[in-house]
Design a protein around this motif. Structure first.
Motif, PDB file in Angstrom:
ATOM      1  N   VAL A  79       1.001  -1.203  -0.116  1.00  0.00           N
ATOM      2  CA  VAL A  79      -0.100   0.300   0.097  1.00  0.00           C
ATOM      3  C   VAL A  79       0.805   1.110   0.171  1.00  0.00           C
ATOM      4  O   VAL A  79       2.113   1.181   0.239  1.00  0.00           O
ATOM      5  N   THR A  80       0.378   2.272  -0.269  1.00  0.00           N
ATOM      6  CA  THR A  80       0.930   3.672  -0.314  1.00  0.00           C
ATOM      7  C   THR A  80       0.672   4.290   1.146  1.00  0.00           C
ATOM      8  O   THR A  80      -0.277   3.611   1.635  1.00  0.00           O
ATOM      9  N   LEU A  81       1.292   5.142   1.260  1.00  0.00           N
ATOM     10  CA  LEU A  81       0.904   6.142   2.764  1.00  0.00           C
ATOM     11  C   LEU A  81      -0.379   6.502   2.741  1.00  0.00           C
ATOM     12  O   LEU A  81      -0.845   6.249   4.001  1.00  0.00           O
ATOM     13  N   PRO A  82      -0.893   6.971   1.935  1.00  0.00           N
ATOM     14  CA  PRO A  82      -2.373   7.593   1.965  1.00  0.00           C
ATOM     15  C   PRO A  82      -3.524   6.405   2.040  1.00  0.00           C
ATOM     16  O   PRO A  82      -4.284   6.417   2.795  1.00  0.00           O
ATOM     17  N   GLU A  83      -3.169   5.445   1.292  1.00  0.00           N
ATOM     18  CA  GLU A  83      -3.874   4.064   1.268  1.00  0.00           C
ATOM     19  C   GLU A  83      -3.463   3.647   2.893  1.00  0.00           C
ATOM     20  O   GLU A  83      -4.942   3.133   3.454  1.00  0.00           O
ATOM     21  N   LEU A  84      -2.585   3.463   3.239  1.00  0.00           N
ATOM     22  CA  LEU A  84      -2.498   2.928   4.786  1.00  0.00           C
ATOM     23  C   LEU A  84      -3.151   3.703   5.724  1.00  0.00           C
ATOM     24  O   LEU A  84      -3.934   3.239   6.486  1.00  0.00           O
ATOM     25  N   GLU A  85      -3.129   5.130   5.629  1.00  0.00           N
ATOM     26  CA  GLU A  85      -3.811   5.960   6.634  1.00  0.00           C
ATOM     27  C   GLU A  85      -5.388   5.687   6.603  1.00  0.00           C
ATOM     28  O   GLU A  85      -5.996   5.644   7.425  1.00  0.00           O
ATOM     29  N   ARG A  86      -5.892   5.520   5.070  1.00  0.00           N
ATOM     30  CA  ARG A  86      -7.271   5.119   4.906  1.00  0.00           C
ATOM     31  C   ARG A  86      -7.833   3.741   5.453  1.00  0.00           C
ATOM     32  O   ARG A  86      -8.781   3.658   6.219  1.00  0.00           O
ATOM     33  N   LYS A  87      -6.718   2.900   5.562  1.00  0.00           N
ATOM     34  CA  LYS A  87      -7.082   1.475   5.899  1.00  0.00           C
ATOM     35  C   LYS A  87      -7.280   1.446   7.453  1.00  0.00           C
ATOM     36  O   LYS A  87      -7.945   0.951   8.032  1.00  0.00           O
ATOM     37  N   LEU A  88      -6.256   2.265   8.043  1.00  0.00           N
ATOM     38  CA  LEU A  88      -6.076   2.297   9.524  1.00  0.00           C
ATOM     39  C   LEU A  88      -7.167   2.876  10.006  1.00  0.00           C
ATOM     40  O   LEU A  88      -7.822   2.372  11.177  1.00  0.00           O
ATOM     41  N   SER A  89      -7.673   3.935   9.358  1.00  0.00           N
ATOM     42  CA  SER A  89      -8.811   4.833   9.965  1.00  0.00           C
ATOM     43  C   SER A  89     -10.057   3.964   9.806  1.00  0.00           C
ATOM     44  O   SER A  89     -11.034   3.997  10.748  1.00  0.00           O
ATOM     45  N   GLU A  90     -10.215   3.229   8.982  1.00  0.00           N
ATOM     46  CA  GLU A  90     -11.496   2.385   8.750  1.00  0.00           C
ATOM     47  C   GLU A  90     -11.392   1.292   9.750  1.00  0.00           C
ATOM     48  O   GLU A  90     -12.273   1.169  10.573  1.00  0.00           O
ATOM     49  N   HIS A  91     -10.211   0.605   9.992  1.00  0.00           N
ATOM     50  CA  HIS A  91     -10.216  -0.165  11.300  1.00  0.00           C
ATOM     51  C   HIS A  91     -10.119   0.407  12.447  1.00  0.00           C
ATOM     52  O   HIS A  91     -10.690  -0.108  13.276  1.00  0.00           O
ATOM     53  N   PHE A  92      -9.815   1.714  12.627  1.00  0.00           N
ATOM     54  CA  PHE A  92      -9.952   2.480  14.017  1.00  0.00           C
ATOM     55  C   PHE A  92     -11.435   2.603  14.274  1.00  0.00           C
ATOM     56  O   PHE A  92     -11.794   2.747  15.585  1.00  0.00           O
ATOM     57  N   GLY A  93     -12.215   2.828  13.441  1.00  0.00           N
ATOM     58  CA  GLY A  93     -13.655   2.973  13.545  1.00  0.00           C
ATOM     59  C   GLY A  93     -14.227   1.754  14.216  1.00  0.00           C
ATOM     60  O   GLY A  93     -15.164   1.764  14.856  1.00  0.00           O
ATOM     61  N   LYS A  94     -13.964   0.490  13.662  1.00  0.00           N
ATOM     62  CA  LYS A  94     -14.331  -0.512  14.258  1.00  0.00           C
ATOM     63  C   LYS A  94     -13.839  -0.857  15.696  1.00  0.00           C
ATOM     64  O   LYS A  94     -14.391  -1.307  16.427  1.00  0.00           O
ATOM     65  N   ASP A  95     -12.495  -0.932  16.047  1.00  0.00           N
ATOM     66  CA  ASP A  95     -12.020  -1.508  17.232  1.00  0.00           C
ATOM     67  C   ASP A  95     -10.805  -0.455  17.392  1.00  0.00           C
ATOM     68  O   ASP A  95      -9.651  -0.595  16.689  1.00  0.00           O
ATOM     69  N   ARG A  96     -10.997   0.457  18.565  1.00  0.00           N
ATOM     70  CA  ARG A  96      -9.895   1.293  18.746  1.00  0.00           C
ATOM     71  C   ARG A  96      -8.707   0.715  19.847  1.00  0.00           C
ATOM     72  O   ARG A  96      -7.567   1.442  19.696  1.00  0.00           O
ATOM     73  N   ALA A  97      -9.135  -0.296  20.363  1.00  0.00           N
ATOM     74  CA  ALA A  97      -7.899  -1.034  21.107  1.00  0.00           C
ATOM     75  C   ALA A  97      -7.001  -2.016  20.587  1.00  0.00           C
ATOM     76  O   ALA A  97      -6.251  -2.636  21.023  1.00  0.00           O
ATOM     77  N   THR A  98      -7.132  -2.052  19.307  1.00  0.00           N
ATOM     78  CA  THR A  98      -6.217  -3.166  18.502  1.00  0.00           C
ATOM     79  C   THR A  98      -5.015  -2.538  18.571  1.00  0.00           C
ATOM     80  O   THR A  98      -4.646  -1.452  18.180  1.00  0.00           O
ATOM     81  N   PRO A  99      -3.964  -3.520  18.738  1.00  0.00           N
ATOM     82  CA  PRO A  99      -2.489  -3.309  18.763  1.00  0.00           C
ATOM     83  C   PRO A  99      -2.050  -3.233  17.216  1.00  0.00           C
ATOM     84  O   PRO A  99      -2.664  -3.856  16.394  1.00  0.00           O
TER      85      PRO A  99
END
Length: 142
Positions: A79-99
């Motif tokens: 992934v590129t850095l913008p794609e990485l940030e988008r995927k991380l933000s999608e996952h952050f909305g589901k579970d904030r405590a994921t390491p």
């Protein structure tokens, strides 16, 4: 004229028992504080390679990898850095405590690691760590 008191005269003396109690309290306090202090150590670590096996990945964590060329991988997908940030933000909305675990090749530039770490922190993840090999791990044969 000398006045006499009806109470018997007592000599002044130094009470040592409260002094001992205070000293033991201070000693115990200093011992407890010294036990909670940690010594920071710097150790020489050999970072793992970016190509990890499937058994290294667990579903309850986010695995990021950076190879020596600076390419970023999100669960084995480039992934590129913008794609990485988008995927991380999608996952952050589901579970904030994921390491989030970041693996890197030994020859990876520090600047590339900081970009990935910064992307994870910008999204809001607080549990971010670097994957490293234990010092006593056997090195694989080529």
């Amino acid at each position: 004229m000398k006045l006499h008191s009806p109470l018997p005269e007592r000599k002044t003396r130094l009470e040592i028992i409260p002094l001992i109690d205070v000293m033991f309290f201070l000693l115990a306090s200093f011992m407890m504080v010294s036990l909670t202090m940690t010594k920071q150590k710097t150790i020489k670590v050999d970072l793992p390679v970016a190509s990890a096996t499937q058994s290294d990945f667990k579903p309850d964590m986010i695995n990021l990898a950076v190879n020596a060329a600076g390419d970023v991988f999100y669960d084995k997908t480039a992934v590129t850095l913008p794609e990485l940030e988008r995927k991380l933000s999608e996952h952050f909305g589901k579970d904030r405590a994921t390491p989030v675990y970041i693996s890197a090749d030994v020859n990876t530039r520090y600047a590339d690691l900081v970009k990935v770490l910064d992307a994870a922190k910008r999204v809001g993840f607080t549990k971010v760590a670097f994957n490293v090999k234990p010092a006593n791990a056997a090195k694989p044969n080529p």
